[in-house]
Design a protein around this motif. Structure first.
Motif, PDB file in Angstrom:
ATOM      1  N   THR A   4       0.793  -1.210   0.000  1.00 23.17           N
ATOM      2  CA  THR A   4       0.000   0.000   0.000  1.00 23.17           C
ATOM      3  C   THR A   4       0.829   1.264   0.000  1.00 23.17           C
ATOM      4  O   THR A   4       0.313   2.333  -0.298  1.00 23.17           O
ATOM      5  CB  THR A   4      -0.928   0.023   1.228  1.00 23.17           C
ATOM      6  N   SER A   5       2.093   1.219   0.335  1.00 22.68           N
ATOM      7  CA  SER A   5       2.896   2.429   0.380  1.00 22.68           C
ATOM      8  C   SER A   5       4.348   2.077   0.153  1.00 22.68           C
ATOM      9  O   SER A   5       4.771   0.938   0.329  1.00 22.68           O
ATOM     10  CB  SER A   5       2.728   3.141   1.728  1.00 22.68           C
ATOM     11  N   THR A   6       5.109   3.112  -0.230  1.00 20.48           N
ATOM     12  CA  THR A   6       6.540   2.916  -0.441  1.00 20.48           C
ATOM     13  C   THR A   6       7.235   2.527   0.854  1.00 20.48           C
ATOM     14  O   THR A   6       8.121   1.656   0.872  1.00 20.48           O
ATOM     15  CB  THR A   6       7.149   4.200  -1.005  1.00 20.48           C
ATOM     16  N   GLN A   7       6.854   3.151   1.966  1.00 21.23           N
ATOM     17  CA  GLN A   7       7.468   2.826   3.255  1.00 21.23           C
ATOM     18  C   GLN A   7       7.160   1.399   3.663  1.00 21.23           C
ATOM     19  O   GLN A   7       8.043   0.673   4.149  1.00 21.23           O
ATOM     20  CB  GLN A   7       6.958   3.808   4.319  1.00 21.23           C
ATOM     21  N   GLN A   8       5.930   0.954   3.465  1.00 21.15           N
ATOM     22  CA  GLN A   8       5.578  -0.427   3.802  1.00 21.15           C
ATOM     23  C   GLN A   8       6.345  -1.406   2.931  1.00 21.15           C
ATOM     24  O   GLN A   8       6.821  -2.444   3.405  1.00 21.15           O
ATOM     25  CB  GLN A   8       4.078  -0.642   3.637  1.00 21.15           C
ATOM     26  N   ARG A   9       6.482  -1.083   1.659  1.00 16.16           N
ATOM     27  CA  ARG A   9       7.231  -1.953   0.743  1.00 16.16           C
ATOM     28  C   ARG A   9       8.694  -2.048   1.169  1.00 16.16           C
ATOM     29  O   ARG A   9       9.293  -3.116   1.157  1.00 16.16           O
ATOM     30  CB  ARG A   9       7.109  -1.408  -0.677  1.00 16.16           C
ATOM     31  N   ARG A  10       9.263  -0.908   1.562  1.00 20.65           N
ATOM     32  CA  ARG A  10      10.667  -0.915   1.978  1.00 20.65           C
ATOM     33  C   ARG A  10      10.848  -1.701   3.275  1.00 20.65           C
ATOM     34  O   ARG A  10      11.800  -2.478   3.411  1.00 20.65           O
ATOM     35  CB  ARG A  10      11.153   0.524   2.163  1.00 20.65           C
ATOM     36  N   ASN A  11       9.949  -1.512   4.239  1.00 19.10           N
ATOM     37  CA  ASN A  11      10.057  -2.257   5.498  1.00 19.10           C
ATOM     38  C   ASN A  11       9.903  -3.756   5.270  1.00 19.10           C
ATOM     39  O   ASN A  11      10.629  -4.562   5.864  1.00 19.10           O
ATOM     40  CB  ASN A  11       8.987  -1.772   6.478  1.00 19.10           C
ATOM     41  N   ALA A  63      15.877 -14.362  -8.803  1.00 25.82           N
ATOM     42  CA  ALA A  63      15.266 -13.161  -9.368  1.00 25.82           C
ATOM     43  C   ALA A  63      13.948 -13.501 -10.063  1.00 25.82           C
ATOM     44  O   ALA A  63      12.961 -12.759  -9.952  1.00 25.82           O
ATOM     45  CB  ALA A  63      16.228 -12.488 -10.346  1.00 25.82           C
ATOM     46  N   GLU A  64      13.915 -14.623 -10.791  1.00 25.47           N
ATOM     47  CA  GLU A  64      12.687 -15.036 -11.463  1.00 25.47           C
ATOM     48  C   GLU A  64      11.611 -15.411 -10.448  1.00 25.47           C
ATOM     49  O   GLU A  64      10.431 -15.069 -10.608  1.00 25.47           O
ATOM     50  CB  GLU A  64      12.973 -16.208 -12.396  1.00 25.47           C
ATOM     51  N   ALA A  65      12.012 -16.122  -9.396  1.00 23.11           N
ATOM     52  CA  ALA A  65      11.056 -16.517  -8.374  1.00 23.11           C
ATOM     53  C   ALA A  65      10.488 -15.303  -7.648  1.00 23.11           C
ATOM     54  O   ALA A  65       9.293 -15.260  -7.323  1.00 23.11           O
ATOM     55  CB  ALA A  65      11.715 -17.462  -7.376  1.00 23.11           C
ATOM     56  N   ALA A  66      11.329 -14.315  -7.400  1.00 23.56           N
ATOM     57  CA  ALA A  66      10.853 -13.092  -6.747  1.00 23.56           C
ATOM     58  C   ALA A  66       9.849 -12.358  -7.625  1.00 23.56           C
ATOM     59  O   ALA A  66       8.865 -11.803  -7.134  1.00 23.56           O
ATOM     60  CB  ALA A  66      12.038 -12.185  -6.422  1.00 23.56           C
ATOM     61  N   THR A  67      10.081 -12.379  -8.940  1.00 24.59           N
ATOM     62  CA  THR A  67       9.138 -11.740  -9.855  1.00 24.59           C
ATOM     63  C   THR A  67       7.817 -12.499  -9.873  1.00 24.59           C
ATOM     64  O   THR A  67       6.733 -11.889  -9.854  1.00 24.59           O
ATOM     65  CB  THR A  67       9.733 -11.676 -11.261  1.00 24.59           C
ATOM     66  N   GLN A  68       7.870 -13.828  -9.912  1.00 26.94           N
ATOM     67  CA  GLN A  68       6.648 -14.624  -9.928  1.00 26.94           C
ATOM     68  C   GLN A  68       5.844 -14.469  -8.645  1.00 26.94           C
ATOM     69  O   GLN A  68       4.610 -14.437  -8.672  1.00 26.94           O
ATOM     70  CB  GLN A  68       6.997 -16.105 -10.152  1.00 26.94           C
ATOM     71  N   TRP A  71       7.444 -10.267  -5.055  1.00 23.79           N
ATOM     72  CA  TRP A  71       8.123  -9.769  -3.868  1.00 23.79           C
ATOM     73  C   TRP A  71       8.536  -8.319  -4.091  1.00 23.79           C
ATOM     74  O   TRP A  71       8.874  -7.927  -5.212  1.00 23.79           O
ATOM     75  CB  TRP A  71       9.356 -10.622  -3.570  1.00 23.79           C
ATOM     76  N   PRO A  72       8.551  -7.499  -3.034  1.00 21.27           N
ATOM     77  CA  PRO A  72       8.839  -6.060  -3.191  1.00 21.27           C
ATOM     78  C   PRO A  72      10.324  -5.770  -3.307  1.00 21.27           C
ATOM     79  O   PRO A  72      10.892  -4.995  -2.539  1.00 21.27           O
ATOM     80  CB  PRO A  72       8.256  -5.458  -1.904  1.00 21.27           C
ATOM     81  N   LEU A  73      10.998  -6.396  -4.274  1.00 24.88           N
ATOM     82  CA  LEU A  73      12.417  -6.169  -4.502  1.00 24.88           C
ATOM     83  C   LEU A  73      12.597  -5.251  -5.703  1.00 24.88           C
ATOM     84  O   LEU A  73      11.855  -5.324  -6.674  1.00 24.88           O
ATOM     85  CB  LEU A  73      13.144  -7.491  -4.748  1.00 24.88           C
ATOM     86  N   THR A  74      13.612  -4.390  -5.631  1.00 21.95           N
ATOM     87  CA  THR A  74      13.906  -3.522  -6.760  1.00 21.95           C
ATOM     88  C   THR A  74      14.644  -4.311  -7.842  1.00 21.95           C
ATOM     89  O   THR A  74      15.129  -5.425  -7.605  1.00 21.95           O
ATOM     90  CB  THR A  74      14.768  -2.338  -6.309  1.00 21.95           C
ATOM     91  N   LYS A  75      14.754  -3.712  -8.998  1.00 22.36           N
ATOM     92  CA  LYS A  75      15.441  -4.374 -10.108  1.00 22.36           C
ATOM     93  C   LYS A  75      16.911  -4.609  -9.767  1.00 22.36           C
ATOM     94  O   LYS A  75      17.480  -5.672 -10.055  1.00 22.36           O
ATOM     95  CB  LYS A  75      15.314  -3.528 -11.369  1.00 22.36           C
ATOM     96  N   GLY A  76      17.547  -3.608  -9.138  1.00 21.30           N
ATOM     97  CA  GLY A  76      18.945  -3.759  -8.760  1.00 21.30           C
ATOM     98  C   GLY A  76      19.155  -4.856  -7.736  1.00 21.30           C
ATOM     99  O   GLY A  76      20.146  -5.594  -7.796  1.00 21.30           O
ATOM    100  N   GLN A  77      18.226  -4.987  -6.807  1.00 19.91           N
ATOM    101  CA  GLN A  77      18.339  -6.049  -5.796  1.00 19.91           C
ATOM    102  C   GLN A  77      18.164  -7.425  -6.419  1.00 19.91           C
ATOM    103  O   GLN A  77      18.836  -8.370  -6.027  1.00 19.91           O
ATOM    104  CB  GLN A  77      17.313  -5.811  -4.689  1.00 19.91           C
ATOM    105  N   ARG A  78      17.282  -7.542  -7.384  1.00 18.42           N
ATOM    106  CA  ARG A  78      17.102  -8.835  -8.062  1.00 18.42           C
ATOM    107  C   ARG A  78      18.365  -9.239  -8.820  1.00 18.42           C
ATOM    108  O   ARG A  78      18.769 -10.396  -8.817  1.00 18.42           O
ATOM    109  CB  ARG A  78      15.907  -8.759  -8.999  1.00 18.42           C
ATOM    110  N   SER A 100      21.990  -1.683   2.993  1.00 21.04           N
ATOM    111  CA  SER A 100      22.021  -0.622   1.996  1.00 21.04           C
ATOM    112  C   SER A 100      20.644   0.017   1.826  1.00 21.04           C
ATOM    113  O   SER A 100      20.517   1.236   1.695  1.00 21.04           O
ATOM    114  CB  SER A 100      22.512  -1.183   0.663  1.00 21.04           C
ATOM    115  N   ASP A 101      19.610  -0.808   1.845  1.00 23.23           N
ATOM    116  CA  ASP A 101      18.248  -0.293   1.704  1.00 23.23           C
ATOM    117  C   ASP A 101      17.879   0.588   2.890  1.00 23.23           C
ATOM    118  O   ASP A 101      17.215   1.623   2.731  1.00 23.23           O
ATOM    119  CB  ASP A 101      17.275  -1.460   1.590  1.00 23.23           C
ATOM    120  N   GLN A 102      18.323   0.210   4.081  1.00 20.43           N
ATOM    121  CA  GLN A 102      18.047   1.016   5.264  1.00 20.43           C
ATOM    122  C   GLN A 102      18.781   2.355   5.200  1.00 20.43           C
ATOM    123  O   GLN A 102      18.223   3.399   5.559  1.00 20.43           O
ATOM    124  CB  GLN A 102      18.455   0.248   6.517  1.00 20.43           C
ATOM    125  N   ARG A 103      20.037   2.338   4.750  1.00 18.45           N
ATOM    126  CA  ARG A 103      20.782   3.592   4.609  1.00 18.45           C
ATOM    127  C   ARG A 103      20.142   4.489   3.560  1.00 18.45           C
ATOM    128  O   ARG A 103      20.053   5.708   3.736  1.00 18.45           O
ATOM    129  CB  ARG A 103      22.244   3.297   4.228  1.00 18.45           C
TER     130      ARG A 103
END
Length: 222
Positions: A4-11, A63-68, A71-78, A100-103
């Motif tokens: 529902t939100s960017t903050q929730q996705r990041r957490n 990365a493929e499993a996360a896409t299927q 999961w709230p992962l960024t492209k760089g993280q995948r 890194s995501d927390q920083r």
């Protein structure tokens, strides 16, 4: 699962990465770690974890499993997880990605904290200017009409803007709000648009320099 939100996705992303990193570092396999993580949670989140585990068992890359599993992962993280899977450093990479995501979240909050005051001043200036154009300038227009004086081009333009705001101000406000919410939805779905937005922010006189300095500090800390 709907984020529902960017903050929730990041957490949620940080929680997933840290928990899996700890489970993998304890000697558990990825599938065992996912099963344990699913049992410790319930509802849609557990279903999503099981979907991820099923994709892994069917031979999919992380990365493929996360896409299927959405999961709230960024492209760089995948991409980083895919490389870590090949090198066998999955646990360390997950922990580094979470840190890194927390920083990055802290840097973003600091950057927006520095931008709040000038943005508030700018918005207040716009409100005052709109109030002057709607409430004060029409009185001067009646005064000029009474004297039948030839007005400079700048004054004529100001009177035209005042009439437009007086007659169509409500419609313009609705149009701006519609464009804002529509653009925000597109922004959240388009990674290329988000990159373009951050590049534009980095070119701003004060905010851009602060963002670049904070990003460099976070890189040096990592």
């Amino acid at each position: 699962m709907q984020w529902t939100s960017t903050q929730q996705r990041r957490n949620q992303r940080q929680h997933l990465l840290r928990t899996l990193a700890n489970l993998l570092s304890s000697g558990l396999s990825l599938t065992d770690s996912l099963s344990l993580l699913a049992r410790s949670h319930g509802g849609t989140f557990a279903t999503q974890i099981l979907q991820f585990a099923d994709a892994i068992q069917n031979g999919a890359r992380i990365a493929e499993a996360a896409t299927q599993a959405d999961w709230p992962l960024t492209k760089g993280q995948r991409i980083a997880l895919e490389q870590a899977e090949r090198s066998g450093r999955l646990s360390d990479t997950m922990q580094l990605l979470a840190d890194s995501d927390q920083r990055l979240a802290r840097i973003t909050e600091q950057a927006w904290g520095a931008a709040r005051y000038p943005l508030a001043i700018g918005c207040l200036s716009l409100v005052i200017m709109a109030g002057l154009l709607i409430g004060i300038v029409p009185q001067f227009e009646a005064l000029y009409a009474r004297f039948q004086a030839d007005l400079p081009l700048a004054t004529q333009s100001l009177l035209v803007v005042s009439r437009l705001l007086s007659q169509w101000g409500g419609l313009l406000l609705i149009l701006i709000a519609t464009l804002w919410f529509g653009g925000h939805r597109i922004y959240r779905r388009s990674e290329s648009l988000r990159l373009l937005w951050h590049r534009c922010l980095n070119r701003l006189p004060v905010i851009g320099a602060l963002r670049i300095q904070l990003a460099g500090l976070a890189f040096s800390e990592g």
